[in-house]
Design a protein around this motif. Structure first.
Motif, PDB file in Angstrom:
ATOM      1  N   GLU A   1      79.869   9.649 -32.109  1.00 41.75           N
ATOM      2  CA  GLU A   1      80.215   8.765 -30.989  1.00 41.75           C
ATOM      3  C   GLU A   1      79.000   7.976 -30.512  1.00 41.75           C
ATOM      4  OE1 GLU A   1      83.110   7.887 -29.557  1.00 41.75           O
ATOM      5  OE2 GLU A   1      84.011   9.027 -31.193  1.00 41.75           O
TER       6      GLU A   1
ATOM      7  N   ALA B   1      76.404   7.133 -32.367  1.00 46.05           N
ATOM      8  CA  ALA B   1      76.133   6.122 -33.395  1.00 46.05           C
ATOM      9  C   ALA B   1      77.129   4.970 -33.284  1.00 46.05           C
ATOM     10  CB  ALA B   1      76.208   6.758 -34.784  1.00 46.05           C
ATOM     11  N   LYS B   2      78.399   5.284 -33.045  1.00 46.25           N
ATOM     12  CA  LYS B   2      79.413   4.236 -32.907  1.00 46.25           C
ATOM     13  C   LYS B   2      79.094   3.319 -31.733  1.00 46.25           C
ATOM     14  CE  LYS B   2      83.909   6.033 -34.247  1.00 46.25           C
ATOM     15  NZ  LYS B   2      85.060   6.725 -33.694  1.00 46.25           N
ATOM     16  N   SER B   3      78.733   3.912 -30.606  1.00 45.92           N
ATOM     17  CA  SER B   3      78.459   3.088 -29.425  1.00 45.92           C
ATOM     18  C   SER B   3      77.212   2.233 -29.627  1.00 45.92           C
ATOM     19  CB  SER B   3      78.323   3.955 -28.178  1.00 45.92           C
ATOM     20  OG  SER B   3      77.175   4.766 -28.243  1.00 45.92           O
ATOM     21  N   GLU B   4      76.179   2.781 -30.268  1.00 46.54           N
ATOM     22  CA  GLU B   4      74.975   1.996 -30.526  1.00 46.54           C
ATOM     23  C   GLU B   4      75.266   0.855 -31.495  1.00 46.54           C
ATOM     24  OE1 GLU B   4      71.241   5.021 -29.880  1.00 46.54           O
ATOM     25  OE2 GLU B   4      72.084   4.837 -31.877  1.00 46.54           O
ATOM     26  N   ILE B   5      76.010   1.142 -32.545  1.00 48.10           N
ATOM     27  CA  ILE B   5      76.324   0.112 -33.532  1.00 48.10           C
ATOM     28  C   ILE B   5      77.193  -0.961 -32.905  1.00 48.10           C
ATOM     29  CG2 ILE B   5      77.613  -0.317 -35.661  1.00 48.10           C
ATOM     30  CD1 ILE B   5      76.527   2.376 -36.674  1.00 48.10           C
ATOM     31  N   ALA B   6      78.162  -0.561 -32.091  1.00 50.57           N
ATOM     32  CA  ALA B   6      79.033  -1.542 -31.439  1.00 50.57           C
ATOM     33  C   ALA B   6      78.218  -2.472 -30.548  1.00 50.57           C
ATOM     34  CB  ALA B   6      80.112  -0.836 -30.619  1.00 50.57           C
TER      35      ALA B   6
ATOM     36  N   GLU C   1      75.028  -3.263 -30.895  1.00 53.10           N
ATOM     37  CA  GLU C   1      74.216  -4.134 -31.739  1.00 53.10           C
ATOM     38  C   GLU C   1      75.068  -5.212 -32.402  1.00 53.10           C
ATOM     39  OE1 GLU C   1      70.830  -4.180 -31.925  1.00 53.10           O
ATOM     40  OE2 GLU C   1      71.056  -2.725 -30.301  1.00 53.10           O
ATOM     41  N   ILE C   2      76.293  -4.865 -32.775  1.00 56.16           N
ATOM     42  CA  ILE C   2      77.187  -5.854 -33.389  1.00 56.16           C
ATOM     43  C   ILE C   2      77.529  -6.938 -32.374  1.00 56.16           C
ATOM     44  CG2 ILE C   2      79.541  -6.194 -34.239  1.00 56.16           C
ATOM     45  CD1 ILE C   2      79.214  -3.586 -35.788  1.00 56.16           C
ATOM     46  N   LYS C   3      77.763  -6.554 -31.126  1.00 54.59           N
ATOM     47  CA  LYS C   3      78.052  -7.550 -30.089  1.00 54.59           C
ATOM     48  C   LYS C   3      76.881  -8.509 -29.924  1.00 54.59           C
ATOM     49  CE  LYS C   3      81.319  -4.823 -27.406  1.00 54.59           C
ATOM     50  NZ  LYS C   3      81.564  -4.109 -26.158  1.00 54.59           N
ATOM     51  N   LYS C   4      75.661  -7.977 -29.930  1.00 53.97           N
ATOM     52  CA  LYS C   4      74.478  -8.837 -29.813  1.00 53.97           C
ATOM     53  C   LYS C   4      74.384  -9.783 -31.014  1.00 53.97           C
ATOM     54  CE  LYS C   4      71.574  -5.467 -27.435  1.00 53.97           C
ATOM     55  NZ  LYS C   4      70.379  -4.616 -27.611  1.00 53.97           N
TER      56      LYS C   4
END
Length: 153
Positions: free
Chosen positions: A52, A54-59, A61-64
């Motif tokens: 969870e 990792a998912k939140s961090e990746i999400a 970064e993807i938004k940025k």
């Protein structure tokens, strides 16, 4: 213990204890099977929490990255529209030495060559695309292992 549907106790939610438990207390309250069950539950909770995170961090970064790429898309769009004016400039420049129709015909030929060159580059890149072989092989191995596991019973 009554079920949550009967209005009784709510089932426990697995979590990792935040306070240290003494070995005497653990040995007195639980069996080896209970210890293994608790360790498995704690490990499962830890893995879920890591996934969870990792998912939140990746999400995030993807938004940025999406926000940043929008600016590049806008810049590329303006650049592409500017090329239209550049080719008009080239046509007018050639019209100084040539008849107007010849200048614009040469300009049109240059535009076709420009488009053809980038179409060729795109075609070469698309031709290099391959199926994800390692992923396909891994999925086949997993399916084969699960089939063999089911046959052993």
């Amino acid at each position: 213990m009554t079920s949550a549907r009967d209005g009784g106790d709510v089932p426990p939610i697995p979590s990792i204890p935040l306070s240290a438990e003494t070995p005497e207390r653990i040995a007195g309250e639980t069996s080896i099977g209970g210890l293994v069950r608790d360790a498995t539950a704690h490990l499962s909770t830890l893995v879920r929490a890591e996934v969870e995170l990792a998912k939140s961090e990746i999400a995030g970064e993807i938004k940025k990255a999406v926000k940043g790429s929008v600016y590049f898309i806008v810049a590329l769009t303006v650049l592409l529209f500017s090329l239209f004016f550049f080719f008009i400039f080239v046509g007018e420049l050639l019209a100084v030495w040539l008849p107007s129709w010849a200048a614009y015909l040469i300009d049109f030929g240059g535009m076709l060559a420009f488009a053809g060159f980038f179409a060729f580059l795109g075609f070469r890149k698309l031709k290099k695309l391959r199926a994800p072989q390692r992923t396909i092989e891994s999925a086949r191995d997993t399916v084969a292992a699960l089939r063999h596991r089911g046959e052993a019973r």
